[in-house]
Write a protein that holds these residues in place. Structure first.
Motif, mmCIF file in Angstrom:
data_model
loop_
_atom_site.group_PDB
_atom_site.id
_atom_site.type_symbol
_atom_site.label_atom_id
_atom_site.label_comp_id
_atom_site.label_asym_id
_atom_site.label_seq_id
_atom_site.Cartn_x
_atom_site.Cartn_y
_atom_site.Cartn_z
ATOM 1 N N CYS A 1 2.368 -11.370 -0.386
ATOM 2 C CA CYS A 1 2.282 -9.926 -0.612
ATOM 3 C C CYS A 1 1.414 -9.636 -1.827
ATOM 4 O O CYS A 1 1.455 -10.367 -2.817
ATOM 5 N N LYS A 2 0.659 -8.576 -1.749
ATOM 6 C CA LYS A 2 -0.145 -8.159 -2.892
ATOM 7 C C LYS A 2 -0.120 -6.641 -3.000
ATOM 8 O O LYS A 2 0.099 -5.934 -1.999
ATOM 9 N N GLU A 3 -0.328 -6.137 -4.197
ATOM 10 C CA GLU A 3 -0.326 -4.701 -4.380
ATOM 11 C C GLU A 3 -1.570 -4.084 -3.760
ATOM 12 O O GLU A 3 -2.612 -4.743 -3.641
ATOM 13 N N VAL A 4 -1.467 -2.833 -3.351
ATOM 14 C CA VAL A 4 -2.609 -2.157 -2.751
ATOM 15 C C VAL A 4 -3.650 -1.871 -3.838
ATOM 16 O O VAL A 4 -3.313 -1.667 -5.014
ATOM 17 N N THR B 1 13.499 -0.311 2.458
ATOM 18 C CA THR B 1 13.936 -1.236 3.508
ATOM 19 C C THR B 1 13.610 -2.687 3.171
ATOM 20 O O THR B 1 13.767 -3.560 4.015
ATOM 21 N N SER B 2 13.164 -2.940 1.939
ATOM 22 C CA SER B 2 12.863 -4.319 1.546
ATOM 23 C C SER B 2 12.857 -4.467 0.032
ATOM 24 O O SER B 2 12.695 -3.487 -0.706
ATOM 25 N N LYS B 3 13.033 -5.704 -0.408
ATOM 26 C CA LYS B 3 12.949 -6.028 -1.831
ATOM 27 C C LYS B 3 11.558 -5.703 -2.364
ATOM 28 O O LYS B 3 11.414 -5.139 -3.451
ATOM 29 N N ASN B 4 10.537 -6.065 -1.593
ATOM 30 C CA ASN B 4 9.162 -5.820 -2.039
ATOM 31 C C ASN B 4 8.880 -4.337 -2.208
ATOM 32 O O ASN B 4 8.158 -3.941 -3.127
ATOM 33 N N GLY B 5 9.424 -3.530 -1.316
ATOM 34 C CA GLY B 5 9.229 -2.081 -1.430
ATOM 35 C C GLY B 5 9.756 -1.564 -2.758
ATOM 36 O O GLY B 5 9.118 -0.748 -3.429
ATOM 37 N N ILE B 6 10.931 -2.064 -3.157
ATOM 38 C CA ILE B 6 11.521 -1.669 -4.437
ATOM 39 C C ILE B 6 10.675 -2.166 -5.601
ATOM 40 O O ILE B 6 10.324 -1.403 -6.502
ATOM 41 N N ASP B 7 10.361 -3.452 -5.588
ATOM 42 C CA ASP B 7 9.633 -4.052 -6.707
ATOM 43 C C ASP B 7 8.269 -3.401 -6.939
ATOM 44 O O ASP B 7 7.944 -2.984 -8.060
ATOM 45 N N PHE B 8 7.478 -3.300 -5.902
ATOM 46 C CA PHE B 8 6.125 -2.759 -6.061
ATOM 47 C C PHE B 8 6.155 -1.281 -6.443
ATOM 48 O O PHE B 8 5.380 -0.839 -7.294
ATOM 49 N N PHE B 9 7.052 -0.504 -5.826
ATOM 50 C CA PHE B 9 7.105 0.929 -6.137
ATOM 51 C C PHE B 9 7.618 1.176 -7.547
ATOM 52 O O PHE B 9 7.016 1.936 -8.313
ATOM 53 N N LEU B 10 8.729 0.528 -7.903
ATOM 54 C CA LEU B 10 9.343 0.817 -9.204
ATOM 55 C C LEU B 10 8.519 0.287 -10.373
ATOM 56 O O LEU B 10 8.543 0.867 -11.466
ATOM 57 N N LYS B 11 7.774 -0.779 -10.144
ATOM 58 C CA LYS B 11 6.889 -1.260 -11.211
ATOM 59 C C LYS B 11 5.792 -0.241 -11.496
ATOM 60 O O LYS B 11 5.458 0.031 -12.660
ATOM 61 N N ASN C 1 6.977 10.822 3.994
ATOM 62 C CA ASN C 1 5.726 10.295 3.441
ATOM 63 C C ASN C 1 5.826 8.777 3.451
ATOM 64 O O ASN C 1 6.534 8.176 2.653
ATOM 65 N N GLU C 2 5.127 8.142 4.413
ATOM 66 C CA GLU C 2 5.081 6.678 4.463
ATOM 67 C C GLU C 2 4.059 6.199 3.440
ATOM 68 O O GLU C 2 2.868 6.436 3.593
ATOM 69 N N LEU C 3 4.543 5.537 2.416
ATOM 70 C CA LEU C 3 3.707 5.162 1.286
ATOM 71 C C LEU C 3 3.530 3.649 1.223
ATOM 72 O O LEU C 3 4.467 2.918 0.904
ATOM 73 N N ASP C 4 2.335 3.171 1.537
ATOM 74 C CA ASP C 4 2.069 1.727 1.447
ATOM 75 C C ASP C 4 1.947 1.322 -0.021
ATOM 76 O O ASP C 4 1.012 1.728 -0.705
ATOM 77 N N VAL C 5 2.917 0.536 -0.489
ATOM 78 C CA VAL C 5 2.897 0.095 -1.888
ATOM 79 C C VAL C 5 2.539 -1.382 -2.016
ATOM 80 O O VAL C 5 2.326 -1.881 -3.119
ATOM 81 N N TYR C 6 2.482 -2.103 -0.887
ATOM 82 C CA TYR C 6 2.028 -3.497 -0.912
ATOM 83 C C TYR C 6 1.478 -3.876 0.455
ATOM 84 O O TYR C 6 1.716 -3.179 1.454
ATOM 85 N N GLU C 7 0.728 -4.969 0.482
ATOM 86 C CA GLU C 7 0.133 -5.446 1.725
ATOM 87 C C GLU C 7 0.646 -6.851 2.041
ATOM 88 O O GLU C 7 0.732 -7.699 1.150
ATOM 89 N N ASN C 8 0.992 -7.059 3.302
ATOM 90 C CA ASN C 8 1.396 -8.386 3.766
ATOM 91 C C ASN C 8 0.169 -9.149 4.236
ATOM 92 O O ASN C 8 -0.626 -8.637 5.031
#
Length: 250
Positions: free
Chosen positions: A30-33, A55-65, A148-155
């Motif tokens: 995973c990488k940030e957008v 809906t995922s750990k990554n969603g939390i981590d990338f958004f909250l950072k 609002n579907e917000l892409d905060v990281y890329e798989n």
């Protein structure tokens, strides 16, 4: 273990604690957008949303950072929904509490829970990865709720694991393959394209974390030997151990 490298350590520790040998072979990263303008706009207007859905750990981590970097805090002014207990635990690490968690740790159960509390016209921010399922936002929109579907990281597919993966299967170096998402299943099959890997998987136990991942496995003609009742890493590991015990009895 096919999950991203940064998330594999907890499962590795549990496997070792139960006498197994963890083989970390990440098939996804995973990488940030790169363009964060949409993220910044959502953060600066966070007060206009009624719910924040993870809906995922990554969603939390990338958004909250990004949120903390931009605002200097992780305090969220709207209600928060999470898909499961592990996701809730990650949220707690940021000093936040979930207002809603479904009984079953899958998107469909979270959707049902959301529809029971959301009202027409309310606004939902949905930080996610670029390959996330769309069942929640689509269904909420059908019920006249703004999302609002917000892409905060890329798989990304972890191509560097291709040769290691094939060799491990070819030489029967692994007994169990664990899949923690549909993306890991897709990447598993994609990386092995052009090889005769299917001729060498007869003794391997394939474990799925839950029904959505299992559905993807079936789509790719992969056997689902293990699917836990509780759709968590621990639940999957417990089910794998039960499966192996049953095999030994036979």
């Amino acid at each position: 273990m096919t999950r991203a490298k940064a998330q594999a350590s907890a499962l590795s520790s549990q496997i070792e604690a139960n006498g197994g040998i963890p083989v970390e072979m990440p098939l996804i990263s995973c990488k940030e957008v790169e363009d964060k303008s949409a993220i910044h706009n959502a953060i600066t207007s966070i007060h206009t949303y009624d719910w924040l859905v993870f809906t995922s750990k990554n969603g939390i981590d990338f958004f909250l950072k990004d949120f903390e970097k931009l605002t200097g805090t992780t305090k969220i002014p709207c209600k928060i929904a999470v898909v499961g207990k592990k996701t809730e635990d990650i949220l707690t690490d940021y000093g936040l509490q979930a207002d809603l968690i479904p009984k079953l740790f899958v998107a469909e159960s979270l959707l049902e829970s959301l529809l029971s509390v959301l009202h027409t016209g309310e606004r939902v921010l949905f930080p996610r990865g670029n390959l996330a399922r769309t069942v929640i936002p689509e269904s909420l929109r059908e019920n006249n709720i703004y999302v609002n579907e917000l892409d905060v990281y890329e798989n990304m597919i972890e191509a560097s694991s291709k040769n290691q993966l094939f060799q491990a299967i070819l030489h029967q170096e692994i007994d169990v393959v664990t899949f923690t998402s549909s993306s890991t299943v897709d990447n598993f099959v994609k990386l092995l394209e052009g090889t005769n890997w299917r001729d060498h998987i007869g003794q391997i136990v394939f474990a799925s974390i839950g029904p959505i991942t299992s559905k993807t496995m079936i789509k790719h003609d992969l056997p689902v030997h293990v699917e836990p009742k509780e759709y968590t890493i621990q639940g999957m590991l417990n089910s794998v151990m039960e499966n192996l015990k049953e095999d030994k009895k036979c």
